[in-house]
Every structure is written in structure tokens, then in C-alpha cells.
Design a protein around this motif. Structure first.
Motif: not given
Length: 843
Positions: A369-380, A460-466
Motif C-alpha cells: 500500500a505504501c508503494l502504491n501511494t508513493t507511485e502516485s507521487y513518483n513523478n512529482t 505546469d505539466d512536465g516542469q519541476n514543481p519546486f
């Protein structure tokens, strides 16, 4: 440094009671056996209300509470670092590192892990007098993440000198090595975070801000640190400071907390401050920003502390982009090769577990479950880069390098030895190594001087969020701007957050209210200037020799005004002085050549030279009136000329008196006349008058000063008039009064002798000279009482020269004319005939 020998018995009994073995829960704890174990403290869950029989390892399962993504990400970083070191042949060859990781549930599970890590393998903590040879089952502890938990754990571990390296606890309290001797960290202290914020606000000229803090140790301490820093600088003011209510574990605010939050939002809506600094854990901000969105608060600049500046969960609220610009302070971005894939991998570790009998060695190390949650934020997480992750990564490597030195490792193997934590602590303090291009070591406070990044949130999509826009160096204490900020404003203009707009150059600040940042702008009047480096609130007066115009930032030298050679009045007076000098010199030569003639003897004889010599000297000394006045020139003006003039007037007065005495008083007062002649009355009189005059001049100079001064021209303040001291004018008036008296005396005696023989009748010449002297002196006194400046100097010089010319030409001129052009009248016979004729007329 060795562990303290004495430990309270009650504490040890408590430790023993709390470290009894417990049954482990699957999918909750992460273990890897090895030669040396590291303890890891991470915040994977938060706001747990209560857990029955909560122990140091029993934590809620991942699917029971919302996972703290950053906490899980940091835990994976420790696992990655350990596996990377175990797979490295040059660092700790032949030695395997193991780890045991515990979820501290943000704050509620701090004590248990600390006690557990200090216990031995059998979960037993013996009571000893000396713990220098005591071996707990871990050699070092990594974490926890927040300051409050780190302080709680360190209060236990430091007592036994168990090395503890935190990766994001920034509290300045942890710099106290007497209280926390075993605490180190891979992040700069809160002082540097606050300094970076202050320099960021100074960079964009924001001096009117709002400070929001959480109702916990983190918020209070950092809010106070920022306030103290702003008070010290005095350049940035806090419009208001409020405490953000912390929600219950169910993420619901109570009625009182909701009212408090509404009051904060109401103030934010109406405040003129457009910059909001927020010190709070991310857990308290989800509801806060949802309320900000509901209230439709926009056009603000939010400055995030490191606790939430790169939080992906808050960043997922994309509507936050409408509330303004988000900036934050965080650790520098360092790319860790291979970690992004490791973070979401499902494979089990390939290395065999060493201790098959220990149930911890068989615990599940993956949480689906932890990995699933992490995967959803992996791109960020990938786009934002590894920031705090690098702090965990470098902390593990710091322990590994210390072990490498302690075990005397070479390229092939390490010596087997018992690693006591307090001995390992010495080595950790002295590590100095390079990791992914960064040179790492601990300073005297146990901190690594890592760079801090100022980041901007982007959606913006594809850009560094930070995205990094600036960085701060703790070593140099300087912020460097590297990238343009994309402002949430029309035309991308920098937001203005000032209580008062900046004053124009040369305008002082007049405080309004209690805040120094709130003020009115007032013009600095002429003659003053504004020195921004010393005082922004007061206009400083210019020095006496300088001046300034309205709103000037500096003074300039006044134009000096004095009598100069190239001026027309100076040229005219100089010509008159030259005429007087040469004419007087010619008269002196004529009188010297005809000294024995009746004409010279009737004019006074030797006393004529007593008048002519001072006249010559006076004409020569005329240049002392030209040029900047000095002490010597002022002395000449006040003393020399008036003494010379008094000598001349006294000679004329005594000569007039003597002629009257010869013809009118000799017969009536023969004895007095004989006494006058016998004791050289004329010379005694001239000497007396001269002595009185010298005494008056000397007393005037002794009772005042003769130093020249500069005075502002009343008609033009840009001009400074250089002149002798004002007392010079008082002395001049006083001396002129005495000269007027002598003129009246000479005029009176000359008038009494108007009926004398023509050759002795000098009444008309003396009358002419004395009348001119009288009127010119009166005119000078009147002029000096009305006017000031260089005109007074010109008039003083002109009157002086004309008075001397009147004596030279008016008194001696006619006699020279008679000597040169009527020599037949310059004979004893002619003079005798004139005397006989006067006597016959009288009879």
C-alpha cells in the motif's frame, strides 16, 4: 568523551519495563540484519489518536491512515544508502550494515524507539555504573525528522553518547552540545533558514509581512527566531502574527479552532501586507489552505518553511496557484542516481539475512500500500529532485565513513572490533568526505553547512514543481539570485508589500504608529541632508562651511565670498591707495628736501614726518583687506590702520592747538606756554593719544577673538562670507568714535585760528580734512549697522584709504604746492612780514 557513569535507578527500571520483547506486526516495520545495525526514525503516519499497548515497533498499518509520502520517501533513502554501501567494495569491505526502522507517527511514538535502540539484542537494558563498555544493538540512529521529536529522542540517546544524526530537525536548541553532545545533523540550523528568508524579503524589498506559526514547539521557536532577527535588522515589520490551529487526527477543527482560523483569514483578506511567512508542519496546513481557497484569498506571496516547502501532498492542491506565488526554503537539490527506481521497486533485497533465528530478520520489508501511494507521487518526486532525501543519504554515509576509519579498513578488508557508540561518535565528528560532488563534514555545532535553495512552486505539466530560483550559503551567509520568479500578478510584476512607499531621495521618514516601516515622507529643508546609512528619520544639519538644497542627500561646500583682486571695487581702491602712496612719498621727499624752510617748519617740522611715515605704511598695508581673512590680516585691520590714523589726527589736532597757543594764548598764559614748550607738549600729547589707542585696541582683542569666521550670506545661503570676527566691527565702531573726537578737536582749534596770518592759517585745509574724516566715519558706522558681508569690507577699506588721502593731499598738498610753485613765499622775510601785518591789524 565517555558516557556518563551515573544514571537514575528509576529511569533504568522504566527502560527495562519498556523494552520487553513484543510481537511484530507485518508490513509495518523495516529490518535488515548485518554486522552493525543502524536505527532509523521516520514519520510515516501522523495524528494517531491512540493505539492499544503502543510499543516502539507496533505502528498502524499503511492502509489504516493516510501515508506521509515524504516520510516514506526518506525511509527508502536510508534503505537505498545502506544497500549501496553494502554493495560498495571500497567502503567497509567485508562489512554489512543493517538497519531497523521505526515509524515515530510524527510525535506520538518518540520515547519507545529511543529506549528500544539502547537495549541489547535480548531487549534487556541492564543497570550499570559505567556504560563505557555497554553495547546496544544499534551503533547509531538516523532521524527523526522534526525538531520536537529529535529533542525528545536526543535527551535519551545523548545520555549514553549514542550517535544521532537528524536530517531535517533545524531547531537551534540542538546546537547546544552540552545538552545534546551526541546530536549531529545534515541540515543547516534554523538561524540560516530564517536568514535566507530575511534576505529573500530584502531582495524584493518587502518590509511589511504576516507571520503564521503552528501551535507547537516548531512554530513558536521559529516564529520567535524570525521576530528577533527582524527586530535586530529593523528593516522589516510584522503586520500581525497569528497561531494556526492544529486539527484533530481526524482532520476536523473544533468550534473554537474554526473561529480562530476564520479570524486569521479575515485579517489576511484585509491586511495591506502581501507576504505571508508560514512556520508549520505540513499536517496542519491542509485544512488551512482549503479554507484559504474557500475564502478566495488571492494575490499573496506565501513563504514556506522547510517543513512544507516541498510537500507533494499540499502541492497536489492545484487550486493553490490562484492564491498567489509560493516560495519556500529547503535543502539544495542533489540528484542520487538510481534512487527514483529504488523508491518504487517491489523486489526483495538480494543479500541473505544473517540472523535467521531473530524474528526481526524475517519481517516484511515492502509495504504494497505504501508503494502504491508513493507511485502516485513518483513523478512529482522525480521532477522536484532529491533534497531532504540527500540529508538521509549523507547521514548514512557519514556513519559508514566513521566506521570505515574506526575499523581501520583498507581496500580489501576491515578489522573486526566491538564498536561502542561513544567511540564511534568521535569518528563521526571528524568525518570529511566527498559524496556526489559535495564535500561533507560537521562544524563545531555538529551541523553540515549544506546549501539552502529558495524554490518556487509551479503547476505546469512536465516542469519541476519546486524550481530553484536562488540559493543561500550558510558559510558565507549570502543569498544568490539565480532564476527569475514567475509572479502571480498582472504583467508578472514583483508584488509590493510595504506599509509605506519608499521615500524620494532626500526625504526623511516620519514614523506613523508603532512600526518603523510605517511612515510619512517629509522633505529635508535647505541646509540639511539625509544620511540613509545612519538615520532615515532625521535630517542632519550641514557643517558650517557647507550647504545643501532642499531634499539633498549630501552637503556641498559653500562658495566663499571675500574681497578679491579681480573685482572692480578692489581695483578702484588699489588705484587710490597707489595714488596716496606715491603722492605721500613725494610729499615726504619734498619736506625732507626743504626741511629747514619756514613753510615746513610752520607745518610742524619734524612732526610732519611723524604723520607722513604712518601714512606711507597705511597705504602699503592696503592689500591686507584683499583675499581670505586670516588672524594676521584681521589684526592689521583692527589695530594697525586705526593706530596710524589716530597718530595722524592727534598730530593735526596738536598742531592746530599749538598755532592757536602761539598767537592767542602765549601772551595771556606765558607760564603755561613755557611749560608746554619746555616739556615737548606736542609729542607728549601724540604719544598719550597713541598709547590710549593702543590700549583700547589691545583690550578689545584680549576680551574677544580676532580669528576670522565664515557667516552665511542672508541673501544667498549658498554663499559663505569670510570676514573677521564680529567683535572686529564693535572694535571698529569704538575706535571710530575716538577718531571722531580727535577730528572734532582738530576742527575746533583750526576754526579758532581762522584769523591767523595766511602762512599759518591752516583752518580751511584742516577743516576740509577733518570734515571729510568726520562724515566718512559717520557714513561707515551707518553702513555697517545696515549691511553685512563683503560690502562692509569694501566700505571699510574705501573709507580708510580716503581718510588717509584727505590727510595726505588735503593737509600736506597745499604746502607742497607753495613750496614748489611759490618759492618766494617760502622765505623767513615773507613769513615775518605776514606776522607783522597780523600784529598791526590786531593793534
Amino acid at each position: 568523551m565517555e558516557p556518563r557513569a551515573r544514571t537514575p535507578h528509576l529511569l533504568l527500571l522504566l527502560l527495562h519495563a519498556l523494552t520487553k520483547p513484543v510481537e511484530l506486526t507485518e508490513s509495518s516495520d523495516f529490518h535488515l540484519a548485518g554486522d552493525y545495525l543502524l536505527g532509523g526514525l521516520f514519520s510515516l503516519h501522523a495524528n494517531v489518536k491512540s493505539i492499544s499497548h503502543l510499543s516502539y515497533l507496533q505502528v498502524p498499518r499503511c492502509n489504516e491512515f493516510e501515508l506521509k509520502v515524504l516520510g516514506y520517501n526518506l525511509m527508502q533513502a536510508m534503505r537505498f544508502a545502506v544497500e549501496e554501501i553494502n554493495n560498495c567494495s571500497s567502503l567497509l569491505p567485508g562489512v554489512l550494515l543493517g538497519y531497523e526502522m521505526v515509524d515515530v507517527c510524527y510525535l506520538s511514538n518518540n520515547i519507545h524507539p529511543g529506549l528500544y535502540f539502547l537495549a541489547q539484542e535480548d531487549d534487556f537494558f541492564p543497570i550499570l555504573k559505567d556504560y563505557s563498555s555497554y553495547m546496544p544493538h544499534v551503533v547509531a540512529v538516523i532521524g527523526p525528522d522534526n525538531s520536537e521529536s529529535a529533542i525528545t529522542v536526543s535527551n535519551i540517546l545523548s545520555h549514553f553518547l549514542m550517535p544521532q544524526i537528524t536530517y531535517s530537525a533545524i531547531s537551534d536548541k540542538l546546537r547546544d552540545k552540552r545538552r545534546f553532545p551526541a546530536m549531529l545533523r545534515t541540515v543547516p540550523s534554523a538561524t540560516h533558514h530564517v536568514e535566507a528568508m530575511v534576505q529573500l524579503m530584502g531582495l524584493f524589498r518587502w518590509n511589511w509581512i504576516v507571520v503564521l506559526v503552528s501551535n507547537d514547539e516548531y512554530g513558536r521557536e521559529n516564529g520567535q527566531l524570525l521576530t528577533q532577527r527582524l527586530i535586530k535588522a529593523g528593516e522589516i515589520c510584522i503586520a500581525f502574527q497569528e497561531v494556526i490551529p492544529v486539527p484533530e487526527p481526524s482532520q476536523v477543527l473544533g468550534p473554537e479552532d474554526q473561529i480562530q482560523l476564520n479570524n486569521i483569514l479575515e485579517k489576511l483578506r484585509w491586511t495591506t501586507a502581501r507576504v505571508v511567512v508560514v512556520f508549520s508542519p505540513e499536517l496542519a496546513l491542509n485544512i488551512f489552505f482549503q479554507e484559504v481557497l474557500r475564502w478566495n484569498i488571492t494575490d499573496l506571496v506565501w513563504i514556506a518553511s522547510e517543513s512544507w516547502s516541498i510537500d507533494p501532498v499540499l502541492h497536489k492542491l492545484k487550486d493553490l496557484r490562484h492564491t498567489g506565488t509560493f516560495l519556500g526554503i529547503t535543502i539544495q537539490k542533489v540528484s542520487i542516481p538510481g534512487f527514483s527506481k529504488f523508491r518504487v521497486r517491489y523486489t526483495k533485497p538480494e543479500r541473505p539475512l544473517l540472523n535467521k533465528t531473530n524474528p526481526r530478520a524475517t519481517c516484511n520489508q515492502d509495504c504494497d500500500a505504501c508503494l502504491n501511494t508513493t507511485e502516485s507521487y513518483n513523478n512529482t518526486l522525480i521532477l522536484s529532485g532529491e533534497r531532504v532525501v540527500y540529508g538521509v543519504y549523507s547521514a548514512v554515509y557519514a556513519v559508514a565513513h566513521a566506521l570505515h576509519r574506526f575499523l581501520n579498513c583498507n581496500q580489501v578488508r576491515c578489522t573486526k572490533a566491538t564498536v561502542y557508540p561513544w567511540k564511534l561518535l568521535r569518528e563521526i565528528w571528524n568525518v570529511n568526505f566527498t559524496l556526489l560532488g559535495n564535500r561533507l563534514s560537521f562544524d563545531n555545532h555538529g551541523d553540515m553547512p549544506m546549501l539552502l535553495d529558495v524554490i518556487q512552486w509551479r503547476w505546469d505539466d512536465g516542469q519541476n514543481p519546486f524550481e530553484s530560483v536562488a540559493f543561500y550559503s550558510p558559510t558565507h551567509k549570502r543569498l544568490t539570485y539565480i532564476n527569475n520568479v514567475s509572479w502571480h500578478t498582472p504583467n508578472n510584476t514583483i508584488p509590493v508589500s510595504m506599509c509605506s512607499k519608499s521615500c524620494q531621495p532626500g526625504q526623511r521618514k516620519k514614523p506613523v504608529g508603532l512600526h518603523p516601516c510605517c511612515f510619512e515622507c517629509m522633505d529635508c529643508p535647505p541646509g540639511t541632508y539625509l544620511n540613509l546609512s545612519t538615520d532615515e528619520f532625521n535630517c542632519l544639519p550641514c557643517p558650517g562651511s557647507m550647504w545643501s538644497h532642499k531634499n539633498n542627500m549630501a552637503c556641498f561646500k559653500r562658495r566663499l565670498s571675500f574681497l578679491e583682486w579681480n573685482e572692480v571695487p578692489t581695483i578702484v581702491v588699489t588705484i587710490l591707495a597707489a595714488l596716496g602712496f606715491f603722492s605721500t612719498l613725494a610729499i615726504l621727499l619734498v619736506f625732507w628736501r626743504h626741511f629747514q624752510t619756514p613753510m615746513v617748519r610752520s607745518a610742524g617740522g619734524a612732526m610732519c614726518f611723524l604723520m607722513l611715515v604712518p601714512l606711507l605704511l597705511a597705504f602699503v598695508m592696503v592689500p591686507v583687506y584683499v583675499g581670505p581673512p586670516t588672524v594676521l590680516t584681521c589684526l592689521c585691520r583692527q589695530a594697525f590702520f586705526t593706530v596710524c590714523f589716530s597718530i595722524c589726527l592727534s598730530c593735526i589736532a596738536v598742531r592746530s592747538f599749538q598755532i592757536v597757543c602761539v598767537f592767542k594764548m602765549a601772551r595771556r598764559l606765558p607760564r603755561a606756554y613755557g611749560f608746554w614748550v619746555r616739556y615737548h607738549g606736542p609729542y607728549v600729547f601724540v604719544a598719550s593719544i597713541t598709547a590710549i589707542k593702543v590700549a583700547l585696541v589691545a583690550s578689545n582683542m584680549l576680551t574677544s577673538t580676532i580669528n576670522p569666521i565664515g557667516r552665511t550670506d542672508p541673501e544667498d545661503p549658498n554663499i559663505m562670507i569670510l570676514s573677521c570676527h564680529p567683535n572686529y566691527r564693535n572694535g571698529l565702531l569704538f575706535n571710530t568714535s575716538m577718531d571722531l573726537l580727535l577730528s572734532v578737536i582738530g576742527f575746533s582749534f583750526a576754526y579758532m585760528g581762522k584769523e591767523l596770518p595766511t602762512n599759518y592759517n591752516e583752518a580751511k585745509f584742516i577743516t576740509l580734512s577733518m570734515t571729510f574724516s568726520f562724515t566718512s566715519s559717520i557714513s561707515l558706522c551707518t553702513f555697517m549697522s545696515v549691511h553685512d558681508g563683503v560690502l562692509v569690507t569694501i566700505m571699510d577699506l574705501l573709507v580708510t584709504v580716503l581718510n588717509f588721502l584727505a590727510i595726505s593731499l588735503g593737509y600736506f598738498g597745499p604746502k607742497c604746492y607753495m613750496i614748489l610753485f611759490y618759492p618766494e613765499r617760502n622765505t623767513p622775510a615773507y613769513f615775518n612780514s605776514m606776522i607783522q601785518g597780523y600784529t598791526m591789524r590786531k593793534n
